[in-house]
Design an enzyme around this catalytic site. Structure first.
Site, short mmCIF file in Angstrom:
data_model
loop_
_atom_site.label_atom_id
_atom_site.label_comp_id
_atom_site.label_asym_id
_atom_site.label_seq_id
_atom_site.Cartn_x
_atom_site.Cartn_y
_atom_site.Cartn_z
N CYS A 147 -35.88 1.22 10.42
CA CYS A 147 -36.74 1.50 9.49
C CYS A 147 -37.18 0.99 8.41
O CYS A 147 -38.23 0.17 8.21
CB CYS A 147 -36.20 3.13 8.78
SG CYS A 147 -36.96 4.34 8.33
N HIS A 204 -34.52 5.65 14.71
CA HIS A 204 -33.15 4.80 13.98
C HIS A 204 -32.40 5.33 15.64
O HIS A 204 -32.16 6.23 16.06
CB HIS A 204 -32.08 6.02 13.18
CG HIS A 204 -32.99 5.65 11.78
ND1 HIS A 204 -32.16 4.81 10.85
CD2 HIS A 204 -33.72 5.93 10.92
CE1 HIS A 204 -32.43 5.15 9.95
NE2 HIS A 204 -33.85 6.04 9.87
N GLU A 264 -29.54 3.55 16.28
CA GLU A 264 -27.74 4.32 16.29
C GLU A 264 -27.58 5.38 16.27
O GLU A 264 -25.80 6.14 16.23
CB GLU A 264 -27.88 4.06 15.04
CG GLU A 264 -27.96 4.01 13.40
CD GLU A 264 -29.41 3.70 13.11
OE1 GLU A 264 -29.71 3.96 11.83
OE2 GLU A 264 -30.03 3.26 13.76
#
Length: 509
Positions: free
Chosen positions: A79, A167, A169
Site C-alpha cells: 500500500c 493488504h 496480511e
C-alpha cells in the site's frame, strides 16, 4: 545469528498483523519505525507497511532506503510502501477518484511471477487506500490488476523488489498467506526455523550466558506472560531466580491462594506478599482511570522494591514484557501512539537500579502461549484469559473501596466459573465483569431496591489489537444474570456489552 525479515512501520493499523503472518510461517521478523532502520546484518528481506498518511502529504514519512537497495535485499512495499517506491522513482500517484476500500479481486496477474506463484485468478484481496498509482516509472512493470486498479502490483525490472496496493496480511485477502510465503520463503530464502522449541533452546542458552551465577528477581502476576518468563529463567538459572507474587487486593476471587499454590507445584521459588491495604490506601479518593493506573503502578513498585531488597545481592530484574508492549511504547511520527500506561514497560528499572532481562520481548501473545506449552506450563495458567496489570482496579469504574471490590469479585467469579462449567471459557479470548458507577431501581420480593449494575463482557480475538464481542448463548447469559443478582448482595441489574474493538477497547478503563 537469527535470520530476520525487517518490517518498516509507517503507522498502519495492520503493521503488527504483517508481523504475525510472517511469524506464522515460522520466520522471525521485527518491526522498526521507518526512520530508525537497524543493523541489516541478519536481514533477509524488507517489508514496507501501509500508513494513515498519503505519499502526497507534505508531512508524509520518507524512509532512507539506500543501504537496503545497495545490499540488493528483497523488498515488498504494501500500500503506502508501494506508492512511496513508485513516486520516489518518478511515477505518478494521485488521489483516487473513488476511495478504494474493501474487497476486490485480482482479475489478471502474471502467474509466472515469483511473488504471485500459486495464486488463483479472481482471488479476493483487501484494498485500503485513498491514493492510486496512475503511472509507473520506466523500469517498473505491472504484475497484477483488479477491475478498478490497473497497478495492483508491480515489480522493479528483474530485481526482487515488489509493490502491491492491497493488504495480504488481512483475513479478507484469501490468498495473502500464499503471497507472503512466496516473498518470505522463496524470494528471501528464509529457512522457517523460528519455532517454540528453537526459541526455548536459544533463549535458555542466552540467559545462561547473560546472567551467569547472578541472582534474578521477577514479579509474578498469575498470567501467562510472567509465568512463561519465570519458567524460561528457571530452566536457565534454577534457584538463582527469586519470584515475588503481590496480592494487591485487586485480584480475582481466590486467585492469590490458587495461583501461589500452582507456582510452588512448578518448582518455582516464590514468595507471596499480602499488600491489599497499601493499594486501597493509595487509591482512596481516586476515580480517574489514569490516576488509578498510576497509583496502582507506584504502589506495586514500592511493595516490590521493598521485598526485592530483602534478597541479598540481586543483580537482575526480569520482566514479562512482550512484543506489542515494546512496539506500542515506541513513539515516532506516524507509528503506533501509546493508548494507555503500560504496566510492565518502564517504572521499575529506574527505581531499582538493576539490570533488566526480558526473555519474551520478541514474542506476540499467541507465541508466548506456544512457548509455554513447550515448557510444560500448567493448562490452567497457559489458557488463562489476559488479565490487566491493574487488575480489578480498572474494572471497578469510579472510586475503589473494599466493598466495591468484593461485589465485583463475586460477580466475576460467577461469570468465569459459569463459562468454564458450560464449556465456553476456551471459546472466548477474554471475559470479564465490570462494576459500573451507577445504581438502578429494582424490585426484590415486595421491596424496592436501588443497587449496583454489573456489565459482562466476552470477546473473541487473537492478540487484543482488534476484538469482536462473543455471541454467548441467551440461556447461559440468563442463568449468569440470575445467579449474580440472587447471590451477590448489592447487585440488582446485569447487562451484556456488545461493543467491538475498535471503536471500543476491551477493558472499560
Amino acid at each position: 545469528m537469527q535470520e530476520t525479515i525487517l518490517i518498516l512501520d509507517f503507522g498502519s493499523q495492520y503493521t503488527q498483523l504483517i508481523a504475525r503472518r510472517v511469524r506464522e510461517l515460522n520466520v522471525y521478523c521485527e518491526i522498526h519505525p521507518y526512520n530508525k532502520i537497524p543493523d541489516l546484518k541478519s536481514v533477509k528481506g524488507v517489508i514496507l507497511s501501509g500508513s494513515p498518511f498519503s505519499v502526497l502529504d507534505e508531512e508524509a514519512p520518507i524512509p532512507e532506503l539506500t543501504e537496503i537497495f545497495a545490499r540488493n535485499l528483497p523488498v515488498l512495499g504494501v500500500c503506502y510502501g508501494a506508492q512511496f517506491m513508485a513516486k520516489h522513482n518518478g511515477g505518478e500517484v494521485e488521489p483516487s477518484k473513488i476511495r478504494e476500500y474493501g474487497r476486490a479481486n485480482l482479475v489478471k496477474f502474471d502467474k509466472a511471477n515469483p511473488l504471485l506463484h500459486g495464486m488463483t485468478t479472481g482471488c479476493q484481496v483487501w484494498m485500503s487506500h485513498g491514493d492510486t498509482i496512475l503511472k509507473l516509472p520506466p523500469d517498473f512493470r505491472v504484475i497484477a490488476s483488479t477491475s478498478d486498479v490497473e497497478v495492483a502490483g508491480y515489480q522493479i525490472g528483474d530485481k526482487p523488489v515488489y509493490g502491491i496496493q492491497f493488504h495480504p496480511e488481512v483475513y479478507h485477502s484469501t490468498e495473502g498467506t500464499v503471497l507472503l510465503w512466496n516473498f518470505v520463503v522463496d524470494i528471501c530464502g528464509c529457512s522457517q526455523n523460528w519455532t517454540p522449541s528453537s526459541f526455548v533452546e536459544t533463549t535458555v542458552a542466552e540467559l545462561k550466558k547473560t546472567i551467569g551465577s547472578d541472582k534474578v528477581v521477577l514479579g509474578l502476576s498469575g498470567g501467562v506472560d510472567s509465568s512463561v518468563a519465570a519458567l524460561l529463567l528457571h530452566r536457565a538459572v534454577g534457584k538463582q531466580l527469586y519470584c515475588i507474587f503481590v496480592d494487591n487486593g485487586l485480584l480475582r476471587k481466590y486467585e492469590f491462594e490458587t495461583v501461589l499454590e500452582a507456582y510452588k507445584d512448578m518448582g518455582l521459588n516464590v514468595k507471596g506478599v499480602a499488600a491489599a491495604e497499601h493499594f486501597y490506601e493509595a487509591l482512596k479518593g481516586k476515580s480517574d482511570p489514569e490516576e488509578k493506573r498510576k497509583a496502582i503502578g507506584k504502589t506495586f513498585i514500592e511493595v516490590f522494591d521493598r521485598e526485592a531488597h530483602r534478597i541479598k545481592e540481586v543483580e537482575w530484574l526480569a520482566q514479562g514484557t512482550i512484543y506489542p508492549d515494546v512496539i506500542e511504547s515506541v513513539s515516532v511520527k506516524g507509528p503506533s501512539a501509546t493508548i494507555k500506561s503500560h504496566h510492565n514497560v518502564g517504572g521499575l528499572p529506574d527505581v531499582m537500579k538493576l539490570k533488566i532481562v526480558e526473555p519474551l520481548k520478541s514474542l506476540f501473545k499467541d507465541e508466548v502461549r506456544r512457548v509455554g506449552k513447550e515448557l510444560g506450563l500448567k493448562p490452567e495458567i497457559l489458557h488463562r484469559h489476559p488479565f490487566p496489570g491493574p487488575g480489578l482496579g480498572i474494572r471497578v469504574l469510579g472510586e475503589i473501596t473494599r466493598e466495591r471490590i468484593r461485589i465485583l469479585q463475586e460477580a466475576d467469579h460467577i461469570f468465569i466459573e459459569g463459562l468454564k462449567n458450560h464449556g465456553l471459557y476456551d471459546k472466548v479470548w477474554q471475559a470479564l465483569a465490570v462494576l459500573l458507577p451507577v445504581q438502578s431501581v429494582g424490585v426484590m420480593g415486595d421491596e424496592r431496591t436501588y443497587e449496583n449494575v454489573v456489565a459482562l463482557r466476552a470477546v473473541g480475538s487473537t492478540d487484543g489489537m482488534t476484538a469482536d464481542w462473543s455471541q454467548l448463548p441467551y440461556d447461559f447469559l440468563a442463568k449468569i444474570s440470575s445467579d449474580i443478582i440472587n447471590k451477590v448482595k448489592g447487585v440488582n441489574r446485569v447487562v451484556y456489552d456488545i461493543s467491538s474493538k475498535p471503536p471500543a477497547t476491551i477493558e472499560w478503563e
